[in-house]
Write an enzyme that holds these catalytic residues in place. Sequence first.
Site, short mmCIF file in Angstrom:
data_model
loop_
_atom_site.label_atom_id
_atom_site.label_comp_id
_atom_site.label_asym_id
_atom_site.label_seq_id
_atom_site.Cartn_x
_atom_site.Cartn_y
_atom_site.Cartn_z
N ASP A 248 60.80 18.80 8.21
CA ASP A 248 60.38 17.43 8.52
C ASP A 248 59.01 17.11 7.95
O ASP A 248 58.47 17.86 7.12
CB ASP A 248 60.42 17.20 10.03
N ASP B 272 55.86 17.24 8.98
CA ASP B 272 54.79 18.24 9.07
C ASP B 272 55.31 19.66 8.94
O ASP B 272 54.58 20.62 9.19
CB ASP B 272 54.00 18.07 10.37
N THR C 247 60.69 21.10 27.27
CA THR C 247 60.52 20.75 25.87
C THR C 247 59.02 20.66 25.54
O THR C 247 58.25 20.08 26.30
CB THR C 247 61.21 19.42 25.56
N SER D 289 54.80 14.04 13.10
CA SER D 289 55.92 14.96 12.93
C SER D 289 57.07 14.36 12.13
O SER D 289 56.92 14.04 10.96
CB SER D 289 56.40 15.46 14.30
N HIS D 290 58.21 14.17 12.76
CA HIS D 290 59.42 13.70 12.09
C HIS D 290 59.53 12.19 12.07
O HIS D 290 60.54 11.65 11.61
CB HIS D 290 60.65 14.29 12.79
N ASP E 279 57.34 21.54 10.62
CA ASP E 279 57.54 22.47 11.74
C ASP E 279 58.99 22.50 12.21
O ASP E 279 59.39 23.40 12.93
CB ASP E 279 56.59 22.15 12.91
N ARG E 280 59.80 21.52 11.80
CA ARG E 280 61.21 21.51 12.15
C ARG E 280 62.05 21.90 10.94
O ARG E 280 61.57 21.85 9.80
CB ARG E 280 61.64 20.13 12.66
N LYS F 114 56.16 25.87 16.19
CA LYS F 114 57.44 26.05 15.52
C LYS F 114 57.21 25.97 14.02
O LYS F 114 56.22 25.40 13.57
CB LYS F 114 58.47 25.04 15.99
N SER G 73 65.92 20.53 19.18
CA SER G 73 65.43 19.46 18.31
C SER G 73 64.94 20.00 16.97
O SER G 73 63.94 19.57 16.43
CB SER G 73 64.32 18.67 19.02
#
Length: 600
Positions: A299, A301, A368, A124-125, A303-304, A400, A389
């Site tokens: 980010d 991937d 979460t 992810s991030h 998703d954020r 997300k 987040s």
Amino acid sequence: MVMFKVSRVTTSPIDGQKPGTSGLRKKVKVFKQQNYLHNFVQSSFNALSPERIRGMTLVVSGDGRYFSKDAIQIIIKMAAANGVRCVWVGQNGMLSTPAVSAVIRERVGKDGKKASGAFILTASHNPGGPNEDFGIKYNMENGGPAPEAITDKIYENTKSIKEYIIADLPDVDISAIGITNFTGSEGQFDVEVFDSASDYVKLMKSVFDFPSIQKLLSSPKFSFCYDALHGVGGAYAKSIFVEELGAKESSLLNCVPKEDFGGGHPDPNLTYAKELVARMGLGKSDAKDEPPEFGAASDGDADRNMILGKRFFVTPSDSVAIIAANAVEAIPYFSSGLKGVASWSMPTSAALDVVAKHLNLKFFEVPTGWKFFGNLMDAGLCSICGEESFGTGSDHIREKDGIWAVLAWLSILAYKNKENLGGEKLVTVEEIVRKHWATYGRHYYTRYDYENVDAGAAKELMAYLVKLQSSLTEVNKFIQIFLLEIWHPPSCRRIIKGIRSDVSNVAKADEFEYKDPVDSSISKHQGIRYMFEDGSRLVFRLSGTGSEGATIRVYIEQYEKDSSKTGRDSQEALAPLVEVALKLSKMQEFSGRSAPTVIT
């Protein structure tokens, strides 16, 4: 057609393979240890029923970070050995996490079948590179992350695994679109490499009014900037923003995906998205040029997301609340109305809660982790959801979705300016946010992250906070119900008042526990909460997204309904509560840190 044989390889358990809130994340050097990835993948297959695996179509892709290509080849060979019929791979092994969900839910293969699961290769991030992080998680047939019942089975399997099975296949060329056929003792096995963007772009065009957004982007008064932070979002940025919506290619920052994210930290916040923050006029020094009207980042991937206006930061909690408040009017997908629910993760501010009450919608407070939203969506109970987040999304998929959030904001801006594109001045991001505060009130909100803290020290801090709550529970039985269970334990009152005199008493405290309204599963130890008499909140939580050590997250929130008081600087408004949080928790004493790693 290449024939393959299956081998059974003896192995033994490896400690520490418990998935976090979104899969297993460790340093690359850990994943490269003998059998480390193999053990986890086999344990995942073993957690699924043989009937589910045999003959299935499986997606295997990720954000393109270092070690992804090696991992994809390993998983392909293990999938063939375990009875998977077909593996779908995004070209060059790249699919954003939301795109994987979309592919599972929407794409139909040449055999007329859909995929029924996926291995997503992402941390992810978190940073990428030979000395940085790698991750893997399993997603189900609904396109969402595996529920705790499955991840718990995976973990238990990793503690007892004795062998894994693998096929002697040659490596597959994942750079070229096409199908490679193999055959084994149980029949044919195919690997299909397909375009990474087409299915996701098609879905976005069905959700949003692209012509309306295109008109906004073509206005000489509107300027736009999107930063992919060298993550996989860059693989979609040109197709969507430039080719479909007509934005200038110069609007795109860091949109070439790189295995190490260009040496940066692909986390879309004010600390790590430095180039975008500076361009939007929010840097420490003045911007050289006039900032764009709208800026956004995603980010590693994709998703954020982070949403910015000209010299203006939109908190993730405000962002999802504003999207929910405007969705029916601005986004065609929701034109028939929300499904009666706005949903938010527990540490997120109550901004979405207030919108839900105002619109007479039910809402859910969940732990979460996006997997908790999935059950609500599958049951038709949730339309829009979000977390503090920097995660925002809807029921169009079961993850997300960073680019979805960017398009949602562009849709709101397009709707607010549809009669004004020829006017002197456009409605801005800041004006939309301030009008929202005037209507719903403002939730001053900040998050302090203490990254890579000693895991033992972090657990001691959390245990200390739980112990403090015991006095609150003891006193609570003496408080009348009609007074909203306001507790006044002398010990706690002395602690709080000894720090700041302008902070109200703690009214309630607990350790958050969630009972899923769909399947009645219970998730415990999801965060420690202190709620104050004036509605303020402190939440302390250990993050499950790091690859080593522990990340302590402190969430501070204060609600202000008086519109004359909603324009204060957030950090200034929250300063008393921040001081309370750090001293109450003995943060420096336990963590050894005098300041957080990141403030958002």
